[in-house]
Design a protein around this motif. Structure first.
Motif, mmCIF file in Angstrom:
data_model
loop_
_atom_site.group_PDB
_atom_site.id
_atom_site.type_symbol
_atom_site.label_atom_id
_atom_site.label_comp_id
_atom_site.label_asym_id
_atom_site.label_seq_id
_atom_site.Cartn_x
_atom_site.Cartn_y
_atom_site.Cartn_z
ATOM 1 N N VAL A 99 -14.132 -62.126 17.021
ATOM 2 C CA VAL A 99 -14.385 -62.427 15.488
ATOM 3 C C VAL A 99 -12.977 -62.313 14.965
ATOM 4 O O VAL A 99 -12.509 -63.044 13.999
ATOM 5 N N ILE A 100 -12.240 -61.188 15.363
ATOM 6 C CA ILE A 100 -11.056 -60.512 14.633
ATOM 7 C C ILE A 100 -9.904 -61.721 15.145
ATOM 8 O O ILE A 100 -9.161 -62.316 14.149
ATOM 9 N N ALA A 101 -9.956 -62.260 16.348
ATOM 10 C CA ALA A 101 -8.948 -63.344 16.760
ATOM 11 C C ALA A 101 -9.047 -64.591 15.796
ATOM 12 O O ALA A 101 -8.287 -65.420 15.552
ATOM 13 N N PRO A 138 -19.885 -63.239 9.362
ATOM 14 C CA PRO A 138 -18.763 -62.418 9.128
ATOM 15 C C PRO A 138 -18.624 -62.227 7.720
ATOM 16 O O PRO A 138 -18.077 -61.399 7.165
ATOM 17 N N ASP A 139 -19.209 -63.278 6.929
ATOM 18 C CA ASP A 139 -19.107 -63.231 5.435
ATOM 19 C C ASP A 139 -20.117 -62.667 4.702
ATOM 20 O O ASP A 139 -20.284 -62.365 3.582
ATOM 21 N N THR A 190 -10.846 -55.018 7.200
ATOM 22 C CA THR A 190 -9.950 -55.273 5.882
ATOM 23 C C THR A 190 -8.586 -55.719 6.133
ATOM 24 O O THR A 190 -8.150 -55.413 6.922
ATOM 25 N N TRP A 191 -8.212 -56.843 5.365
ATOM 26 C CA TRP A 191 -7.067 -57.307 5.588
ATOM 27 C C TRP A 191 -6.107 -57.553 4.124
ATOM 28 O O TRP A 191 -6.767 -57.545 3.114
ATOM 29 N N GLY A 192 -4.829 -57.522 4.342
ATOM 30 C CA GLY A 192 -4.077 -57.832 2.998
ATOM 31 C C GLY A 192 -2.912 -58.806 3.524
ATOM 32 O O GLY A 192 -2.119 -58.691 4.739
ATOM 33 N N PHE A 196 -14.013 -58.681 6.126
ATOM 34 C CA PHE A 196 -15.035 -59.502 6.647
ATOM 35 C C PHE A 196 -15.802 -58.463 7.770
ATOM 36 O O PHE A 196 -15.105 -57.423 8.214
ATOM 37 N N TRP A 197 -16.974 -58.985 8.261
ATOM 38 C CA TRP A 197 -17.861 -58.188 9.144
ATOM 39 C C TRP A 197 -17.907 -58.655 10.500
ATOM 40 O O TRP A 197 -17.493 -59.819 10.711
#
Length: 282
Positions: free
Chosen positions: A179-181, A126-127, A143-145, A120-121
């Motif tokens: 946004v991250i939180a 964010p999308d 980037t996440w996993g 996401f941005w």
């Protein structure tokens, strides 16, 4: 919408799930954050081809299970896979392709397997691919996993990011932290989380305060701490501000290290990597 299962993977490899051994202590999870410094010829003697071997030697010696990188270009990621067997990585660049900087996530595919992934941005949308808000000039993303440890089936999410860099972007960095939180809450729920990144601001910032409402700064939480506090050094080796953080939730932090190893005064990047040995709570 850019979301789950949208990243183009490079070097992904399947691994066989093995049952955990009875009554064995949970093995440590070693996580690293590493700004690799983009491959730019104006770096002269520190240009990527001149430091690639030292970079890979640094990773090999640290022996992490998972690494969140920043400023990564695809040629560097592919070189990593060629130089270090047993590793895989995924990611797209901040503009949605492979020509620009990636938030590449690297992992030992003999130790971990990917269950889900996405990106996401850091913007008001964010999308929306490559979206920018709050006045800074370049797209910023995460980037996440979702990973599962092969040894015992324990799962955790890793999020990896790079915040805006200019001095005048402090308010934007705070918004990026929000946004991250929010996305950690939406994607990972209450589960274990590792957040890696170059945040371009210090632990005295509002961005750090926003993120540590729910996450712990691994340096402060660690039982033992090694290496300098500062992480950016501009290839000089003199630590400056601590802008590279590793934050966690759902883990005990046994050890934290800032790795300032060099060879004859030459460094693998203009940032020191940071590393944490973690054990799942419970």
């Amino acid at each position: 919408m850019i979301g789950r299962r949208t990243l183009i993977a490079s070097g992904l490899a399947a691994a066989t799930l093995r049952p955990a051994r009875a009554r064995q202590p949970s093995p440590r999870l070693r996580a690293m954050s590493f700004n690799v410094r983009l491959p730019i010829a104006s770096d002269g003697d520190d240009y990527w081809p001149n430091r690639a071997r030292l970079f890979f030697d640094t990773v090999r010696a640290a022996d992490p299970d998972i690494v969140g990188t920043q400023e990564l270009f695809k040629l560097q990621g592919d070189a990593w896979i060629a130089a270090l067997p047993g590793w895989a990585w995924f990611g797209i660049d901040r503009r949605g392709g492979h020509a620009d900087e990636h938030m590449g996530v690297f992992y030992r595919h003999d130790r971990l397997r990917v269950i889900d992934l996405g990106n996401f941005w850091l913007s008001e949308t964010p999308d929306v691919l490559a979206s920018i808000s709050w006045g800074h000039p370049l797209p910023r993303m995460a980037t996440w996993g979702l990973f599962e440890r092969i040894a015992d089936g324990r799962r955790f999410h890793l999020f990896n990011t790079h915040f805006p860099y200019r001095a005048e972007d402090e308010a934007a960095r705070t918004r990026c932290a929000g946004v991250i939180a929010d996305r950690i809450a939406a994607i990972a729920g209450p589960g274990p989380v590792v957040l890696t990144g170059d945040f371009n601001t210090g632990p005295d910032s509002e961005a750090h305060a926003v993120l540590t409402r729910d996450l712990a700064d691994a340096r402060g939480a660690a039982q033992t701490v090694e290496g300098p506090e500062g992480t950016f050094h501009g290839f000089e080796g003199t630590p400056g501000k601590r802008i590279d953080w590793l934050l966690t939730r759902g883990f005990a932090v046994e050890r934290f290290a800032t790795i300032d190893a060099n060879t004859d005064g030459r460094y693998p990047s203009d940032h020191f990597p940071v590393l944490a040995d973690l054990r799942f709570n419970g």
